[in-house]
Design an enzyme around this catalytic site. Sequence first.
Site, PDB file in Angstrom:
ATOM      1  N   LYS A   1       0.891  -1.181   0.000  1.00  0.00           N
ATOM      2  CA  LYS A   1       0.000   0.000   0.000  1.00  0.00           C
ATOM      3  C   LYS A   1       0.918   1.217   0.000  1.00  0.00           C
ATOM      4  O   LYS A   1       1.382   1.659   1.050  1.00  0.00           O
ATOM      5  CB  LYS A   1      -0.879  -0.031   1.260  1.00  0.00           C
ATOM      6  CG  LYS A   1      -2.233   0.674   1.153  1.00  0.00           C
ATOM      7  CD  LYS A   1      -2.201   2.089   0.654  1.00  0.00           C
ATOM      8  CE  LYS A   1      -2.057   3.122   1.740  1.00  0.00           C
ATOM      9  NZ  LYS A   1      -1.798   4.487   1.208  1.00  0.00           N
TER      10      LYS A   1
ATOM     11  N   GLU B   1       8.691   1.752  11.208  1.00  0.00           N
ATOM     12  CA  GLU B   1       9.808   2.687  10.993  1.00  0.00           C
ATOM     13  C   GLU B   1       9.169   4.071  10.950  1.00  0.00           C
ATOM     14  O   GLU B   1       8.574   4.445   9.944  1.00  0.00           O
ATOM     15  CB  GLU B   1      10.486   2.383   9.648  1.00  0.00           C
ATOM     16  CG  GLU B   1      10.989   0.962   9.520  1.00  0.00           C
ATOM     17  CD  GLU B   1      12.418   0.790  10.015  1.00  0.00           C
ATOM     18  OE1 GLU B   1      12.932   1.713  10.666  1.00  0.00           O
ATOM     19  OE2 GLU B   1      13.000  -0.263   9.736  1.00  0.00           O
ATOM     20  N   LEU B   2       9.292   4.820  12.053  1.00  0.00           N
ATOM     21  CA  LEU B   2       8.513   6.060  12.180  1.00  0.00           C
ATOM     22  C   LEU B   2       9.391   7.304  12.077  1.00  0.00           C
ATOM     23  O   LEU B   2      10.564   7.218  11.752  1.00  0.00           O
ATOM     24  CB  LEU B   2       7.722   6.019  13.488  1.00  0.00           C
ATOM     25  CG  LEU B   2       6.881   4.744  13.690  1.00  0.00           C
ATOM     26  CD1 LEU B   2       6.125   4.786  15.004  1.00  0.00           C
ATOM     27  CD2 LEU B   2       5.935   4.498  12.529  1.00  0.00           C
TER      28      LEU B   2
ATOM     29  N   CYS C   1      13.550  11.174   7.235  1.00  0.00           N
ATOM     30  CA  CYS C   1      13.307  10.810   8.642  1.00  0.00           C
ATOM     31  C   CYS C   1      14.518  11.122   9.514  1.00  0.00           C
ATOM     32  O   CYS C   1      14.372  11.514  10.660  1.00  0.00           O
ATOM     33  CB  CYS C   1      12.915   9.345   8.754  1.00  0.00           C
ATOM     34  SG  CYS C   1      14.102   8.217   8.007  1.00  0.00           S
TER      35      CYS C   1
ATOM     36  N   GLU D   1       8.813  17.203  14.238  1.00  0.00           N
ATOM     37  CA  GLU D   1       9.576  16.923  13.026  1.00  0.00           C
ATOM     38  C   GLU D   1       9.275  18.031  12.009  1.00  0.00           C
ATOM     39  O   GLU D   1       8.119  18.390  11.802  1.00  0.00           O
ATOM     40  CB  GLU D   1       9.093  15.570  12.481  1.00  0.00           C
ATOM     41  CG  GLU D   1       9.828  15.058  11.287  1.00  0.00           C
ATOM     42  CD  GLU D   1       9.373  13.628  10.900  1.00  0.00           C
ATOM     43  OE1 GLU D   1       8.194  13.292  11.109  1.00  0.00           O
ATOM     44  OE2 GLU D   1      10.223  12.874  10.393  1.00  0.00           O
TER      45      GLU D   1
HETATM   46  P1  NAD Z   1       2.175   8.988   6.683  1.00  0.00           P
HETATM   47  O1  NAD Z   1       2.232   8.319   7.999  1.00  0.00           O
HETATM   48  O2  NAD Z   1       1.237  10.100   6.487  1.00  0.00           O
HETATM   49  O3  NAD Z   1       1.792   7.909   5.539  1.00  0.00           O
HETATM   50  C1  NAD Z   1       2.584   6.762   5.291  1.00  0.00           C
HETATM   51  C2  NAD Z   1       1.711   5.685   4.670  1.00  0.00           C
HETATM   52  O4  NAD Z   1       0.743   5.241   5.627  1.00  0.00           O
HETATM   53  C3  NAD Z   1       0.908   6.139   3.473  1.00  0.00           C
HETATM   54  O5  NAD Z   1       0.848   5.067   2.559  1.00  0.00           O
HETATM   55  C4  NAD Z   1      -0.477   6.434   4.070  1.00  0.00           C
HETATM   56  O6  NAD Z   1      -1.524   6.315   3.133  1.00  0.00           O
HETATM   57  C5  NAD Z   1      -0.573   5.358   5.127  1.00  0.00           C
HETATM   58  N1  NAD Z   1      -1.390   5.673   6.294  1.00  0.00           N
HETATM   59  C6  NAD Z   1      -1.529   6.874   6.926  1.00  0.00           C
HETATM   60  N2  NAD Z   1      -2.302   6.726   8.018  1.00  0.00           N
HETATM   61  C7  NAD Z   1      -2.629   5.406   8.093  1.00  0.00           C
HETATM   62  C8  NAD Z   1      -3.400   4.631   9.020  1.00  0.00           C
HETATM   63  N3  NAD Z   1      -3.985   5.186  10.087  1.00  0.00           N
HETATM   64  N4  NAD Z   1      -3.532   3.302   8.793  1.00  0.00           N
HETATM   65  C9  NAD Z   1      -2.930   2.727   7.735  1.00  0.00           C
HETATM   66  N5  NAD Z   1      -2.213   3.407   6.823  1.00  0.00           N
HETATM   67  C10 NAD Z   1      -2.048   4.740   7.008  1.00  0.00           C
HETATM   68  O7  NAD Z   1       3.666   9.404   6.331  1.00  0.00           O
HETATM   69  P2  NAD Z   1       4.234  10.172   5.036  1.00  0.00           P
HETATM   70  O8  NAD Z   1       3.852  11.610   5.117  1.00  0.00           O
HETATM   71  O9  NAD Z   1       3.911   9.399   3.815  1.00  0.00           O
HETATM   72  O10 NAD Z   1       5.822  10.009   5.266  1.00  0.00           O
HETATM   73  C11 NAD Z   1       6.568  10.867   6.058  1.00  0.00           C
HETATM   74  C12 NAD Z   1       6.821  10.276   7.438  1.00  0.00           C
HETATM   75  O11 NAD Z   1       7.494   9.019   7.301  1.00  0.00           O
HETATM   76  C13 NAD Z   1       7.730  11.134   8.289  1.00  0.00           C
HETATM   77  O12 NAD Z   1       7.282  11.143   9.613  1.00  0.00           O
HETATM   78  C14 NAD Z   1       9.079  10.416   8.174  1.00  0.00           C
HETATM   79  O13 NAD Z   1       9.977  10.702   9.220  1.00  0.00           O
HETATM   80  C15 NAD Z   1       8.636   8.994   8.160  1.00  0.00           C
HETATM   81  N6  NAD Z   1       9.665   8.120   7.601  1.00  0.00           N
HETATM   82  C16 NAD Z   1      10.330   7.268   8.445  1.00  0.00           C
HETATM   83  C17 NAD Z   1      11.362   6.466   7.946  1.00  0.00           C
HETATM   84  C18 NAD Z   1      12.130   5.513   8.828  1.00  0.00           C
HETATM   85  O14 NAD Z   1      12.871   4.698   8.299  1.00  0.00           O
HETATM   86  N7  NAD Z   1      12.020   5.591  10.140  1.00  0.00           N
HETATM   87  C19 NAD Z   1      11.685   6.527   6.588  1.00  0.00           C
HETATM   88  C20 NAD Z   1      10.971   7.394   5.753  1.00  0.00           C
HETATM   89  C21 NAD Z   1       9.958   8.175   6.277  1.00  0.00           C
END
Ligand code: NAD
Length: 455
Positions: free
Chosen positions: A163, A235-236, A269, A364
């Site tokens: 997804k 991985e947040l 991240c 962040e």
């Molecule tokens: P996001 O959490 O908004 O979305 C990520 C994915 O999750 C998308 O596919 C979205 O549609 C889905 N999603 C969102 N809410 C959901 C829920 N409640 N249930 C199921 N799926 C859901 O994040 P983003 O804006 O796409 O990415 C940026 C974030 O990702 C930043 O916080 C960044 O630090 C983090 N990130 C972390 C790492 C790591 O390795 N720790 C790497 C890259 C990005």
Amino acid sequence: MAVLTSYNPGTYLNNQNDTRIEANAVGNVHITTITQLPMVISNARTAQKNWASLSLLERQKTVVAAYQQLESVQDELATLIGQEMGKDYRRATYEVGGTVQNAGYFASEISAALSTEQIDNHTQLQYRPLGVVAVISPWNYPLAMANNLLMPALMAGNSVLLKPSEETPLVAELFVNTLNKVLPEHLLQCVQGDKTLGQAVVAADINMVAFTGSMAAGKHIMANAASGLKRLVMELGGNDPMIVMADANMDAAVRFAVASSFENAGQMCTSTERVYVDQSIAAEFEQKVVALASRYRVGQWNEPNVNIGPMVNPIQHQKVLAQLQDANAKGATFLLGSDDYPLPFIQPTVVTGVTQEMILEREETFGPVVVISRFSDIEEAISRANSSHYGLGAVVFGGQGAKAVAEQLEAGMVGVNQGAGGGNVPWVGAKQSGFGFHGTAAGHRQFSQIRVMSY
Ligand code: NAD
């Protein structure tokens, strides 16, 4: 059939009515409806049973052959990354190259981790598949982040539902369609939609969620997955601190602070989010940071020599502006840039005098901003660095005492006079930046169920 349209972020205009016009569309994909999910999962289960009956070596060979198909679409993938999320072409090419060219090595490393271990003549540890794994991925590294979790999930004998982020559906579609030229039918399926679909996938009859994304979404997913006790890898996000001690190599610290704050337009991240600099060297440090930051070139993904692309969408742009405006209102000093930029870019910005009351320090910041605070006492710097729910990366620049300071930092990856993390080590967050991790044998094994066989 409903479609999801992705837009080139570089074409967003300030007039909200103009932000999503068809001329700026990169393309469409079909949305997966929630009512389609039971069939998708049923197909995934059938495919998984056949896949799990193959030996690990057979699975490895098939996965490697599938990834070889990506070699012919590398340019197309890099172009789509640029078009869908604005990353400059050079960085997008690097992301694609890393995924495609390392695939063989990655597969053999995973295979070694998942091989049965003979404990003694009568005991084995076996790494068995879990079943159906949902890989939910973000837009900032749309190929690499999906791949990091997808390949170990497949190699472990699971089937996968990917997804992807709704911002980058075409990158994912091309990735999956290309792998599927070789992979067995329905072993890897792309389900397209926004977070509502993500929630439905997590709640559905699956066995594991491997998620990369924001802390807020991670918490929802964990709660949503609890009833089925689904396995999780999370991985947040991060809010990575950097401490610059009085005896740090000044030029190296300046280079790192700017490069790490601006990488991927700050949408990373582990980008540096907060710099704490010893006040005895702060004036020189700030002046050099501004000089270097001023040289960064902002532009569209396909313009030459661009280091900073657009914000991925108007919401993210507005979030960064709101953080800058809050800092301005609370007394921060803007050494470079301002708190008011038109869409789609955030220009290189350097802010000092930042305090813990400011959102810029607490949250962040997904934009190209160097956030500086001066400290007079190293204990104060350590305390502020640790004063966060996040704990992904942290960095210390300094002389002999830097390692001792680093030892006190609450983060999954800590760098001394270098960036946090690296190759062949886990990519791991502490505190609320992560739950589980990827990379190394221990990471790969999270995609499997350990079975103790005594005979
Ligand atoms: P996001 O959490 O908004 O979305 C990520 C994915 O999750 C998308 O596919 C979205 O549609 C889905 N999603 C969102 N809410 C959901 C829920 N409640 N249930 C199921 N799926 C859901 O994040 P983003 O804006 O796409 O990415 C940026 C974030 O990702 C930043 O916080 C960044 O630090 C983090 N990130 C972390 C790492 C790591 O390795 N720790 C790497 C890259 C990005």
